[in-house]
Scaffold this active site. Structure first.
Site, PDB file in Angstrom:
ATOM      1  N   LYS A 194       0.843  -1.200   0.000  1.00  0.00           N
ATOM      2  CA  LYS A 194       0.000   0.000   0.000  1.00  0.00           C
ATOM      3  C   LYS A 194       0.881   1.254   0.000  1.00  0.00           C
ATOM      4  O   LYS A 194       1.942   1.272   0.634  1.00  0.00           O
ATOM      5  CB  LYS A 194      -0.879  -0.039   1.261  1.00  0.00           C
ATOM      6  CG  LYS A 194      -1.944   1.035   1.361  1.00  0.00           C
ATOM      7  CD  LYS A 194      -2.786   0.795   2.629  1.00  0.00           C
ATOM      8  CE  LYS A 194      -3.896   1.805   2.791  1.00  0.00           C
ATOM      9  NZ  LYS A 194      -4.700   1.543   4.020  1.00  0.00           N
ATOM     10  N   SER A 225      -9.683   1.520   3.260  1.00  0.00           N
ATOM     11  CA  SER A 225      -8.837   2.295   2.390  1.00  0.00           C
ATOM     12  C   SER A 225      -7.826   1.482   1.585  1.00  0.00           C
ATOM     13  O   SER A 225      -7.298   1.995   0.591  1.00  0.00           O
ATOM     14  CB  SER A 225      -8.102   3.346   3.225  1.00  0.00           C
ATOM     15  OG  SER A 225      -7.199   2.734   4.120  1.00  0.00           O
ATOM     16  N   SER A 277      -9.622  -0.982   7.364  1.00  0.00           N
ATOM     17  CA  SER A 277      -9.071  -0.755   6.025  1.00  0.00           C
ATOM     18  C   SER A 277      -8.372  -1.938   5.365  1.00  0.00           C
ATOM     19  O   SER A 277      -8.079  -1.890   4.176  1.00  0.00           O
ATOM     20  CB  SER A 277      -8.113   0.434   6.046  1.00  0.00           C
ATOM     21  OG  SER A 277      -8.847   1.628   6.129  1.00  0.00           O
TER      22      SER A 277
END
Lengths: 494, 95
Positions: free
Chosen positions: A79, A154, A178
């Site tokens: 990420k 997210s 997330s």
């Protein structure tokens, strides 16, 4: 056959046996990204050249015995809020659009030492603030099961990449759901470990008392293998737990006969989609058949988790994001006065959701409101934590849905931030209490969209939830039943 | 709870954000709505509860005050938007 359909440790085994070279695996992965990412947009940065150079180095390292882990040679996505030395790390924000970190995060170092190949930096909500990956400055990621829908967030780019065959596994971060929620929406498996199990050194901070890094993969065994690699003590993160090494792969070998599983009854009240409810209750029945003792119990604090979470997360975010001032790195607005420079830089550099959370956080910490909002939220947090402690005196793990619905349409959540926040209802309490939790796919809804269930463990009880999740996975066989390619067929059969 | 113009101006000042009139009105509306929802916390009686700021019992972590990183001035400055002679440059702050 298509190499990119293999599971991560399966590919690792093929590489070890010499049936596939690391370069072949990496090249196949890059080709898949080239073909698919123009549709799904899972990545902000793809490390094409770096990954091929690394592939040869890893091949030699496997030969010489330097790399022995089950993920040696396996392409993995990270990420884009996790720092990678020399590789742009943007947090999906304009304010960090050109930021190249001078160091790598602890998890990146650990992946490197395990012989993994970093394939790209995954898209996300800006500063991990959002549940849809639509707040990314670089544009939304699309759900590979239905491109008119969000992948969750997210860590939406990371989960979508794993689902779409653009990465074998990915590293995400989870502040309020997330890792788990996008895993549920994309039909993959994700773990949010106990607070302190994985070092956050090099993770760009959002809400420090809640943030934790975790793996996303196509099955439980892959998740356990990656978590084993990235976990362990690190003195550069003062919240790191003392244990040096964890052994999760052992956990999956045992059955769940006699395991006590609690279902919080109020997780199944209004607002839960019927398909999600039925799938999770079916999963509970399967676990019962495998020998677990499953029963409902009352939990009274569920409705207070989201309010307390948003107060605490926004408060910490307003503090953490004060460092972005346009001076030392990142975007800078052209201004002649220092005060104006700060204001313009931040107003132009941050997106709408980041600014909203900074303002809410500033408000709840401001003089006159601190007691009624921030301190109240810390007390609610204490009550929630205590309620989980009580539950774990009766049960080994807890079972419920990961999200109240399957993936919404793109654009729906942007209209109403509060509605988006409510989608985190089952995940945020886990972060407030610092507990480990895993999301495992447990069915498809009437539109052919994946449903995820969440298993919550006691502090440092990762082995329990991994064991239960693995037993469920073997009994239910989600990926053997359903895959993205045959989506139409599934809808006809549901 | 309803947020006044004065409160929004104060938040923006503290948070070092510039808001135009349209953004200010939108922020007022959004934040009032979010705080209205947050107020549901007040239904929970917490009169005898001690606040917790960490999920799992945190203890102070100490280490010897020894420098372990080397000189990384060049690398750190490489990300600076404006720099000169090995330093970060900001607009003039004293007349």
């Amino acid at each position: 056959m298509d190499l990119t359909n293999l599971a991560a440790i399966e590919l690792g085994r093929w590489i070890k046996k010499g049936e596939v070279s690391v370069r072949e695996a990496v090249a196949a992965q890059l080709a898949a990204i080239k073909e698919k990412d123009k549709i799904y947009h899972c990545y902000i940065t793809v490390l094409e050249e770096e990954a091929l150079v690394r592939a040869d180095e890893v091949q030699e390292g496997i030969r010489s015995g330097k790399y022995t882990s089950p993920i040696a040679g396996v392409p993995i996505a990270v990420k884009d809020n996790i720092c990678t030395r020399g590789v742009r790390t943007t947090c999906a924000s304009k304010i960090l659009e050109n930021f190249v970190p001078p160091y790598s995060a602890a998890v990146v170092e650990k992946l490197w030492q395990a012989g993994a190949v970093l394939i790209g930096k995954a898209n996300m909500d800006e500063f991990a603030m959002g549940s849809t990956t639509e707040t990314s400055y670089f544009g939304a990621t699309k759900n590979p099961w239905d491109i008119s829908r969000i992948p969750g967030g997210s860590s939406g780019g990371a989960a979508a990449a794993v689902a779409a065959g653009e990465a074998y596994a990915a590293i995400g971060s989870d502040t309020g759901g997330s890792v788990r929620q996008p895993s549920a929406h994309c039909g993959v498996t994700g773990i949010k470990p106990t607070y302190g199990v994985v070092s956050r050194y090099g993770l760009i901070a959002y809400a420090s008392s809640l943030d934790q890094i975790g793996p996303i993969a196509r099955n439980v065994s892959d998740c356990a293998a990656v978590l084993e690699v990235i976990s362990g003590n690190d003195n550069r993160d003062s919240t790191s737990a003392p244990q040096r090494q964890y052994h999760y792969q052992e956990a999956i070998k045992n059955g769940i006969k006699g395991m006590k599983i609690g279902i919080p009854a109020d997780y199944f009240s209004d607002g839960l989609d019927k398909n999600v409810r039925d799938s999770v209750l079916f999963a509970a029945q399967l676990l019962r058949e495998k020998g677990a003792v499953v029963e409902e119990f009352k939990q009274k604090t569920a409705e207070y988790a989201i309010p307390a979470y948003y107060v605490i997360a926004c408060a910490e975010a307003s503090s953490n994001l004060s460092r972005y001032d346009g001076v030392k790195y990142g975007y800078r607005a052209p201004e002649k006065d220092l005060g104006e420079l700060y204001k313009r830089t931040r107003s132009e550099g941050f997106g709408e959701e980041a600014k909203r959370r900074i303002m809410v956080g500033t408000f709840v910490l401001s003089s006159g409101y601190y007691e009624a909002y921030y301190n109240k939220a810390l007390k609610v947090r204490a009550v929630i934590k205590k309620e989980f402690e009580n539950a774990f005196s009766n049960y080994d793990i807890l079972l419920g849905p990961t999200a109240p619905t399957t993936a919404p349409k793109l654009g729906e959540s942007l209209q109403d931030p509060l509605k988006m926040y409510l989608g985190d209802i089952y995940t945020v309490a886990v972060n407030l209490a610092g507990l480990p939790a895993i999301s495992v796919p447990c069915g498809l809804d009437q539109n052919g969209l994946p449903i995820g269930m969440q298993l919550i463990g006691r502090p440092f009880g990762e082995s329990d939830i991994i064991r239960a999740a693995y037993n469920f996975e073997q009994a239910y066989r989600f990926s053997a039943r359903y895959n993205i390619q045959n989506k139409k067929e599934h809808i006809e059969n549901i | 709870m309803d947020i006044s113009d004065k409160t929004i101006d104060n938040i923006a000042k503290l948070a070092k954000l510039f808001l135009n009139e349209e953004e200010k009105q939108k922020a007022k509306k959004d934040i009032s709505k979010i705080l209205g929802y947050i107020d549901t916390m007040n239904k929970l009686d917490t009169s005898d509860i001690e606040p917790v700021s960490q999920a799992l019992l945190a203890v102070n972590v100490f280490r010897e005050d020894i420098v372990t990183n080397g000189d990384s001035r060049k690398e750190l400055l490489s990300s600076a938007p404006v720099k000169k002679d090995g330093c970060f440059i900001v607009p003039k702050t004293v007349q």
